[in-house]
Design a protein around this motif. Structure first.
Motif, PDB file in Angstrom:
ATOM      1  N   GLU A  69       0.798  -1.096   0.107  1.00  0.00           N
ATOM      2  CA  GLU A  69      -0.077  -0.061  -0.052  1.00  0.00           C
ATOM      3  C   GLU A  69       1.169   1.269  -0.036  1.00  0.00           C
ATOM      4  OE1 GLU A  69      -3.543   0.573   0.071  1.00  0.00           O
ATOM      5  OE2 GLU A  69      -3.367  -1.391  -0.978  1.00  0.00           O
ATOM      6  N   PRO A  70       0.512   2.454  -0.310  1.00  0.00           N
ATOM      7  CA  PRO A  70       1.269   3.503  -0.593  1.00  0.00           C
ATOM      8  C   PRO A  70       2.340   3.950   0.886  1.00  0.00           C
ATOM      9  CG  PRO A  70      -1.010   4.148  -1.200  1.00  0.00           C
ATOM     10  CD  PRO A  70      -0.993   2.717  -0.934  1.00  0.00           C
ATOM     11  N   SER A  71       1.610   3.813   2.033  1.00  0.00           N
ATOM     12  CA  SER A  71       2.265   4.118   2.961  1.00  0.00           C
ATOM     13  C   SER A  71       3.632   3.021   3.174  1.00  0.00           C
ATOM     14  CB  SER A  71       1.629   3.933   4.456  1.00  0.00           C
ATOM     15  OG  SER A  71       0.690   2.868   4.610  1.00  0.00           O
ATOM     16  N   GLY A  72       3.224   1.885   2.897  1.00  0.00           N
ATOM     17  CA  GLY A  72       4.303   1.019   3.130  1.00  0.00           C
ATOM     18  C   GLY A  72       5.147   0.762   2.171  1.00  0.00           C
ATOM     19  N   GLY A 105      -1.598   4.997  -8.860  1.00  0.00           N
ATOM     20  CA  GLY A 105      -2.962   4.816  -9.823  1.00  0.00           C
ATOM     21  C   GLY A 105      -3.405   6.193  -9.888  1.00  0.00           C
ATOM     22  N   ASP A 106      -4.948   6.382  -9.408  1.00  0.00           N
ATOM     23  CA  ASP A 106      -5.687   7.626  -9.455  1.00  0.00           C
ATOM     24  C   ASP A 106      -5.655   8.181  -7.921  1.00  0.00           C
ATOM     25  OD1 ASP A 106      -5.886   7.760 -11.851  1.00  0.00           O
ATOM     26  OD2 ASP A 106      -7.926   6.770 -12.042  1.00  0.00           O
ATOM     27  N   ARG A 107      -5.201   7.419  -7.102  1.00  0.00           N
ATOM     28  CA  ARG A 107      -5.114   8.026  -5.836  1.00  0.00           C
ATOM     29  C   ARG A 107      -4.718   9.348  -5.316  1.00  0.00           C
ATOM     30  NH1 ARG A 107      -4.438   2.756  -1.918  1.00  0.00           N
ATOM     31  NH2 ARG A 107      -4.434   1.090  -3.250  1.00  0.00           N
ATOM     32  N   LEU A 108      -5.528   9.901  -4.215  1.00  0.00           N
ATOM     33  CA  LEU A 108      -5.165  11.134  -4.056  1.00  0.00           C
ATOM     34  C   LEU A 108      -4.805  11.134  -2.321  1.00  0.00           C
ATOM     35  CD1 LEU A 108      -7.911  13.297  -5.552  1.00  0.00           C
ATOM     36  CD2 LEU A 108      -5.791  12.869  -6.520  1.00  0.00           C
ATOM     37  N   ILE A 109      -3.726  11.317  -2.189  1.00  0.00           N
ATOM     38  CA  ILE A 109      -3.134  11.104  -0.680  1.00  0.00           C
ATOM     39  C   ILE A 109      -2.807  12.406  -0.190  1.00  0.00           C
ATOM     40  CG2 ILE A 109      -1.866   9.601   0.917  1.00  0.00           C
ATOM     41  CD1 ILE A 109      -1.892   7.774  -1.245  1.00  0.00           C
ATOM     42  N   ASP A 110      -3.155  12.905   1.044  1.00  0.00           N
ATOM     43  CA  ASP A 110      -2.689  14.119   1.479  1.00  0.00           C
ATOM     44  C   ASP A 110      -2.540  13.939   2.960  1.00  0.00           C
ATOM     45  OD1 ASP A 110      -2.064  16.590   1.968  1.00  0.00           O
ATOM     46  OD2 ASP A 110      -3.688  17.732   1.396  1.00  0.00           O
ATOM     47  N   GLU A 111      -1.418  13.215   3.294  1.00  0.00           N
ATOM     48  CA  GLU A 111      -1.166  12.877   4.771  1.00  0.00           C
ATOM     49  C   GLU A 111       0.154  13.657   5.262  1.00  0.00           C
ATOM     50  OE1 GLU A 111      -1.070   8.767   4.771  1.00  0.00           O
ATOM     51  OE2 GLU A 111      -3.021   8.710   4.324  1.00  0.00           O
ATOM     52  N   ALA A 112       0.489  13.728   6.532  1.00  0.00           N
ATOM     53  CA  ALA A 112       1.506  14.419   6.995  1.00  0.00           C
ATOM     54  C   ALA A 112       2.903  14.021   6.203  1.00  0.00           C
ATOM     55  CB  ALA A 112       1.758  14.438   8.556  1.00  0.00           C
ATOM     56  N   ASP A 113       3.157  12.704   6.058  1.00  0.00           N
ATOM     57  CA  ASP A 113       4.208  12.212   5.628  1.00  0.00           C
ATOM     58  C   ASP A 113       4.376  11.975   4.349  1.00  0.00           C
ATOM     59  OD1 ASP A 113       2.741  10.231   6.306  1.00  0.00           O
ATOM     60  OD2 ASP A 113       4.392   9.039   6.922  1.00  0.00           O
ATOM     61  N   LEU A 114       3.097  11.767   3.683  1.00  0.00           N
ATOM     62  CA  LEU A 114       2.967  11.449   2.099  1.00  0.00           C
ATOM     63  C   LEU A 114       1.817  12.162   1.617  1.00  0.00           C
ATOM     64  CD1 LEU A 114       3.771   9.285   0.053  1.00  0.00           C
ATOM     65  CD2 LEU A 114       1.912   7.719   0.913  1.00  0.00           C
ATOM     66  N   VAL A 115       2.376  12.757   0.275  1.00  0.00           N
ATOM     67  CA  VAL A 115       1.357  13.324  -0.525  1.00  0.00           C
ATOM     68  C   VAL A 115       1.497  12.814  -2.078  1.00  0.00           C
ATOM     69  CG1 VAL A 115       0.813  15.774  -1.557  1.00  0.00           C
ATOM     70  CG2 VAL A 115       1.822  15.417   0.880  1.00  0.00           C
ATOM     71  N   VAL A 116       0.401  12.288  -2.370  1.00  0.00           N
ATOM     72  CA  VAL A 116       0.401  11.750  -3.904  1.00  0.00           C
ATOM     73  C   VAL A 116      -0.806  12.500  -4.724  1.00  0.00           C
ATOM     74  CG1 VAL A 116       0.055   9.546  -4.959  1.00  0.00           C
ATOM     75  CG2 VAL A 116       1.507   9.687  -2.874  1.00  0.00           C
TER      76      VAL A 116
END
Ligand SMILES: Nc1ncnc2c1ncn2[C@@H]1O[C@H](COP(=O)(O)OP(=O)(O)OP(=O)(O)O)[C@@H](O)[C@H]1O
Ligand SMILES: Nc1nc2c(c(=O)[nH]1)N=C(CO)CN2
Length: 490
Positions: A69-72, A105-116
């Motif tokens: 998964e993205p965080s891993g 992929g098409d994922r939008l991630i906006d976390e403290a340590d990961l932006v995609v």
């Protein structure tokens, strides 16, 4: 093929410290431990962005398939960076390796340590130019623009494609220099080259693990052939073949020989190919379908204008020794006479019953060289019919008895087997011209000796026919090498 639903993941790799190319390749190798690296862009030398007072970067982009998964995945990327000696003294500091997660992929991630998607990718030529090379059609899910279009907007300034390779100066082409001893060599090349090749057998492309020997001749004025060109030509051809209709092993060998002759500037190129081929068969009595493997052989030679080709097979079978059988028969006859049977009765009994002998696995080889198409499967049948009996991988009891009985009714020496093959070839291939070539060989793994028994005949069909049909002994047996190099009209 991508698994259903699996998202396309893109990473960027950058290095501007140490052996930059080596670092990126090392990072890709570490990545392969947890992901499948599907595509890698060219390498680009790029001006530093952000903090100018540092060495130029080497950048590349890759596509990976991963179940992380993205965080891993991010944790894995950071671990690789750390493992490769990445320190973070200040932001944008020079680094042996930097791996960023661009798209998942098409994922939008906006976390403290990961932006995609990576927040700065859309303005970075060093990311977009290599990305556009391997995935121009991919759409940035936030900006809704294709990578190709984003790349056009930022332009190629400060992003220069570079050839991968170790930097060295090639002052001399050693292979082209004159040898100290000016002798021409008959065959020079590579042997035992293993490759998976694709053959479209009856329209259905099948992969085969093939072993190849590739040769070219060498004139007295050149010190060596170009070894790496042998496999270059092979790779190109294997690729071209995958999209073509119904070629076979011999045509593969044929085209390869022609390409080698051209790439080596040789007067003579030869290719020998062996591959295991599955044959569907039926057991003799129980009628069960079984799959057996035979060795198919393709040989071709080209002088640049003319190519000669052979198709062949190597098949195992069973042979029963006629000599030991005659001894056993003589012994049994005496036993019967001692028991009071008449000579006539003894002979009748012995004609009726199978007589023991030693038997062994024999390996028959049959090759035919001709312009006309000869099917290797048919050669398998000829070789099997020439031995005492064919063998099967799996046999029910009645089948086993059939094989043992058949073999003992057809005792054959290696010489007999070769002659049977020649006669069967004459029978089956009456339409082949006299200039066609035949090689028939039998090697028995003797069961009562440690050595093998061996017999062979090579020659043109014309030579063989003169002996078989007209009883004229041919003093010259055209050899395989002669036929491959020479004139076929003999
Ligand atoms: N998409 C992403 N890919 C990689 N790191 C990310 C991403 N989004 C956020 N980060 C965070 O950024 C942190 C710092 O990353 P890094 O030191 O590689 O930055 P940098 O490469 O110097 O700068 P830049 O982020 O502009 O490329 C990482 O520890 C990570 O948590
Ligand atoms: N040319 C180039 N410039 C950079 C790069 C990089 O990989 N290439 N990475 C940076 C931080 O991630 C900052 N600047």
């Amino acid at each position: 093929m991508r698994e259903k639903g699996r998202e396309r993941v893109f990473l960027s790799l950058g290095a501007n410290l140490g052996d930059r190319q080596g670092n990126i390749l090392q990072a890709l190798q570490f990545l392969s431990a947890r992901a499948v690296v599907k595509k890698v862009s060219s390498f680009y030398e790029t001006d530093p962005v952000g903090y100018d007072d540092q060495p130029r970067f080497l950048n590349a982009v890759c596509e990976v398939e991963t179940d992380l998964e993205p965080s891993g995945l991010l944790a894995f990327l950071l671990a690789i960076e750390k493992r490769m000696g990445r320190l973070r003294p200040f932001r944008n500091a020079p680094r042996p390796i930097d791996i960023d997660l661009l798209l998942y992929g098409d994922r939008l991630i906006d976390e403290a340590d990961l932006v995609v998607p990576h927040p700065r990718m859309a303005e970075r030529g060093f990311v977009l130019i290599p990305l556009a090379e391997i995935a121009p059609e991919v759409v940035h899910p936030l900006l809704d623009r294709s990578v190709a279009s984003l790349a056009r907007s930022v332009g190629e300034k400060g992003v220069d494609r570079v050839e991968r390779g170790l930097r060295f100066r090639l002052d001399r082409d050693v292979q082209q220099e004159s040898p100290r001893i000016a002798a021409s060599l008959t065959r020079v090349g590579v042997t035992n080259l293993e490759r998976v090749i694709r053959v479209t057998d009856g329209g259905r492309p099948t992969l085969f693990e093939a072993t190849l020997d590739l040769f070219a001749d060498l004139g007295p004025e050149r010190s060596g052939v170009h070894m790496s060109r042998f496999s270059d030509v092979l790779e190109e051809l294997a690729e071209a073949f995958s999209s073509e209709a119904s070629p076979d092993f011999e045509s593969f060998a044929e085209r390869l020989a022609e390409a080698i002759a051209a790439s080596q500037g040789a007067r003579y190129a030869q290719v020998r190919l062996r591959a295991r081929y599955p044959l569907e068969r039926m057991t003799p009595i129980s009628g069960r379908k079984v799959e057996e493997l035979a060795t198919f052989i393709g040989i071709a030679a080209s002088d640049g204008t003319r190519t000669r080709r052979l198709v062949g097979v190597e098949v195992d079978g069973l042979t029963v020794c006629p000599c030991a059988q005659a001894i056993v028969r003589g012994y049994e006859r005496q036993l019967l006479l001692d028991e009071g049977f008449s000579e006539e009765e003894a002979d009748r009994i012995l004609d009726l019953l199978p007589i023991a002998s030693h038997n062994q696995r024999g390996r028959g080889t049959l090759m035919i060289g001709a312009d006309e198409k000869v099917r290797a499967e048919h050669l398998v049948s000829i070789v099997e019919a020439s031995m005492s009996s064919e063998v099967y991988e799996l046999l029910k009891r009645p089948d086993e008895f059939f094989v043992v009985n058949k073999a003992h009714r057809n005792p054959r020496f290696v010489e007999d087997v070769v002659r049977e093959m020649l006669s069967n070839v004459g029978l089956v291939y009456g339409d082949l011209p006299d200039g066609a070539f035949v090689l028939a060989r039998q090697e028995n793994l003797e069961s009562i000796h440690r050595h093998n028994a061996y017999a062979e005949r090579q020659g043109t069909l014309g030579e063989i026919r003169r002996e078989l049909n007209e009883g004229i002994e041919t003093s010259h047996h055209t050899s395989l090498e002669e036929w491959l190099r020479g004139d076929r009209s003999s």
